[in-house]
Design an enzyme around this catalytic site. Structure first.
Site, mmCIF file in Angstrom:
data_model
loop_
_atom_site.group_PDB
_atom_site.id
_atom_site.type_symbol
_atom_site.label_atom_id
_atom_site.label_comp_id
_atom_site.label_asym_id
_atom_site.label_seq_id
_atom_site.Cartn_x
_atom_site.Cartn_y
_atom_site.Cartn_z
ATOM 1 N N ASN A 194 1.316 -1.599 -0.142
ATOM 2 C CA ASN A 194 0.090 0.209 -0.149
ATOM 3 C C ASN A 194 1.146 1.585 0.091
ATOM 4 O O ASN A 194 1.311 1.452 1.111
ATOM 5 C CB ASN A 194 -1.235 0.141 1.564
ATOM 6 C CG ASN A 194 -1.820 1.471 1.542
ATOM 7 O OD1 ASN A 194 -1.328 2.293 0.377
ATOM 8 N ND2 ASN A 194 -2.077 1.300 2.830
ATOM 9 N N TRP A 195 0.943 2.097 -1.004
ATOM 10 C CA TRP A 195 1.777 2.630 -1.452
ATOM 11 C C TRP A 195 1.357 4.302 -0.922
ATOM 12 O O TRP A 195 2.065 5.932 0.128
ATOM 13 C CB TRP A 195 2.141 3.669 -3.016
ATOM 14 C CG TRP A 195 3.210 2.098 -3.191
ATOM 15 C CD1 TRP A 195 3.605 1.026 -2.788
ATOM 16 C CD2 TRP A 195 3.123 2.119 -4.317
ATOM 17 N NE1 TRP A 195 4.470 0.232 -3.775
ATOM 18 C CE2 TRP A 195 4.520 1.171 -4.713
ATOM 19 C CE3 TRP A 195 2.804 3.301 -6.028
ATOM 20 C CZ2 TRP A 195 5.253 0.923 -6.160
ATOM 21 C CZ3 TRP A 195 4.069 2.866 -6.862
ATOM 22 C CH2 TRP A 195 4.550 1.711 -7.146
ATOM 23 N N LYS A 196 -0.103 4.558 -0.051
ATOM 24 C CA LYS A 196 -0.508 5.734 0.555
ATOM 25 C C LYS A 196 -0.754 6.399 -0.418
ATOM 26 O O LYS A 196 -0.468 6.302 -1.794
ATOM 27 C CB LYS A 196 0.009 6.051 1.875
ATOM 28 C CG LYS A 196 -0.139 4.185 2.532
ATOM 29 C CD LYS A 196 0.514 4.288 3.784
ATOM 30 C CE LYS A 196 0.127 3.507 4.741
ATOM 31 N NZ LYS A 196 0.353 3.805 6.487
ATOM 32 N N HIS B 265 -9.576 1.617 5.724
ATOM 33 C CA HIS B 265 -7.927 2.011 5.979
ATOM 34 C C HIS B 265 -8.401 2.768 7.349
ATOM 35 O O HIS B 265 -9.366 3.588 7.380
ATOM 36 C CB HIS B 265 -7.411 2.278 4.911
ATOM 37 C CG HIS B 265 -5.775 1.831 5.473
ATOM 38 N ND1 HIS B 265 -4.621 3.199 6.211
ATOM 39 C CD2 HIS B 265 -4.611 1.394 5.463
ATOM 40 C CE1 HIS B 265 -3.815 2.625 6.874
ATOM 41 N NE2 HIS B 265 -3.401 1.834 6.210
ATOM 42 N N GLU C 104 -6.528 4.858 8.403
ATOM 43 C CA GLU C 104 -6.220 6.675 8.582
ATOM 44 C C GLU C 104 -7.415 6.824 7.537
ATOM 45 O O GLU C 104 -7.742 8.330 7.648
ATOM 46 C CB GLU C 104 -4.825 6.307 6.971
ATOM 47 C CG GLU C 104 -3.677 6.505 8.414
ATOM 48 C CD GLU C 104 -2.395 5.625 6.838
ATOM 49 O OE1 GLU C 104 -2.263 5.578 5.731
ATOM 50 O OE2 GLU C 104 -1.510 4.958 7.329
ATOM 51 N N GLU D 144 -4.472 -4.879 11.032
ATOM 52 C CA GLU D 144 -4.015 -4.145 10.738
ATOM 53 C C GLU D 144 -3.683 -3.219 12.259
ATOM 54 O O GLU D 144 -4.598 -2.104 12.378
ATOM 55 C CB GLU D 144 -3.732 -2.768 9.564
ATOM 56 C CG GLU D 144 -4.155 -3.835 8.492
ATOM 57 C CD GLU D 144 -3.044 -2.692 7.255
ATOM 58 O OE1 GLU D 144 -2.545 -3.107 6.900
ATOM 59 O OE2 GLU D 144 -3.810 -1.327 7.004
ATOM 60 N N GLY E 201 3.148 1.890 10.525
ATOM 61 C CA GLY E 201 4.472 2.831 10.727
ATOM 62 C C GLY E 201 4.711 3.580 11.905
ATOM 63 O O GLY E 201 5.283 4.500 11.814
ATOM 64 N N SER F 263 3.956 -2.370 10.168
ATOM 65 C CA SER F 263 4.877 -2.681 10.267
ATOM 66 C C SER F 263 6.282 -3.500 9.779
ATOM 67 O O SER F 263 6.740 -4.259 10.770
ATOM 68 C CB SER F 263 5.428 -2.143 11.828
ATOM 69 O OG SER F 263 5.075 -0.572 12.236
#
Ligand code: 13P
Length: 253
Positions: A9-11, A97, A99, A169, A175, A215
């Site tokens: 997932n490159w965000k 997600h 975020e 997650e 992160g 992570s």
């Protein structure tokens, strides 16, 4: 046997020039890796999806989007239709997600609408769930995950012909460099499997892949993937570096 899904997932990262440089290294490296039993997926930002498709054509790399609307078209400023993604050859869509939930206020109900729409329109949702640190400390992990899974999937009644992926997650592991231990992750994964069993029956529950995210690195991938109910990973930071993601994709099954 469930096929292992190794997903990046490159965000909100990578310009088109960076995407080009990435795939030059990544695709060459991938040719040297034994991919049997593995599926590789990358979710670039929307702006790089068409270009990524062009660059990865004919390669084993599948593509995902990082969100999608539940409708085919209409007055939804700022949203992207699953049909538009399908047109680009996208197969997966990451939904819910943490975020999206915590920074952009997406609720379980909104996530459920997205999951239902993406599924109905023929793409594979990757429903993300996971507790915050405070929820874990208050012994609320399983309760939170149960709610997110049950509400998130409430629009999907029939699953026999189609695919669905869940990603666990833990928010405190995203992160932060703090990974859930393989045992902590396995406990939640097997709990999710039980929830799926109640929703869809044993045969289907055993087919659904449950990914771990938070992570993940080349160093810890093997211990995670060895757990019976961890069927792959959703990698953020380490998927941005082609060499690191290649190492993750090289994991021995
Ligand atoms: P990190 O791998 O950077 O912790 O991110 C995980 C994630 O959010 C993947 O969706």
């Amino acid at each position: 046997m469930r096929q292992i899904l190794l997903a990046g997932n490159w965000k909100m990262h990578k310009t088109l020039a960076e995407v080009k440089a990435y795939f030059e290294v990544f695709l060459k490296g991938l040719e040297k890796i034994d991919l049997s039993g593995k599926e590789i997926m990358i979710a670039p930002p929307f702006t790089a999806l068409a270009y990524s498709r062009k660059l990865t054509e004919g390669s084993p790399v599948k593509l995902g989007a990082q969100n999608a609307c539940w409708e085919e078209k209409g007055a939804f400023t700022g949203e992207i239709s699953p049909m538009m993604l399908k047109e680009l050859g996208i197969e997966y869509v990451i939904l819910g997600h943490s975020e999206r939930r915590h920074i952009f206020g997406e609720t379980d109900e909104l996530v459920a609408k997205r999951v239902e729409g993406v599924f109905r329109l023929g793409l594979t949702p990757i429903l993300c769930v996971g507790e915050t640190l405070a929820e874990r400390q208050n012994q609320k992990t399983l309760e939170v995950v149960k709610r997110q899974v049950e509400i998130g999937l409430k629009g999907i009644k029939e699953l026999s012909q189609r695919d669905l992926v869940i990603a666990y997650e833990p928010v405190w592991a995203i992160g932060t460099g703090i990974t859930a231990t393989p045992e902590q992750a396995e406990e939640v994964h097997s709990f999710i499997r039980d929830s799926l069993l109640r929703l869809y029956g044993e045969e289907i529950a055993n087919k659904i892949r449950i990914l771990y995210g938070g992570s993940v690195t080349p160093e810890n991938i093997a211990s995670l993937i060895n757990q019976p109910n961890i069927d792959g990973v959703l990698v953020g930071g380490a998927s941005l570096d082609p060499e690191k993601f290649l190492k993750i994709c090289s994991v021995t099954l």
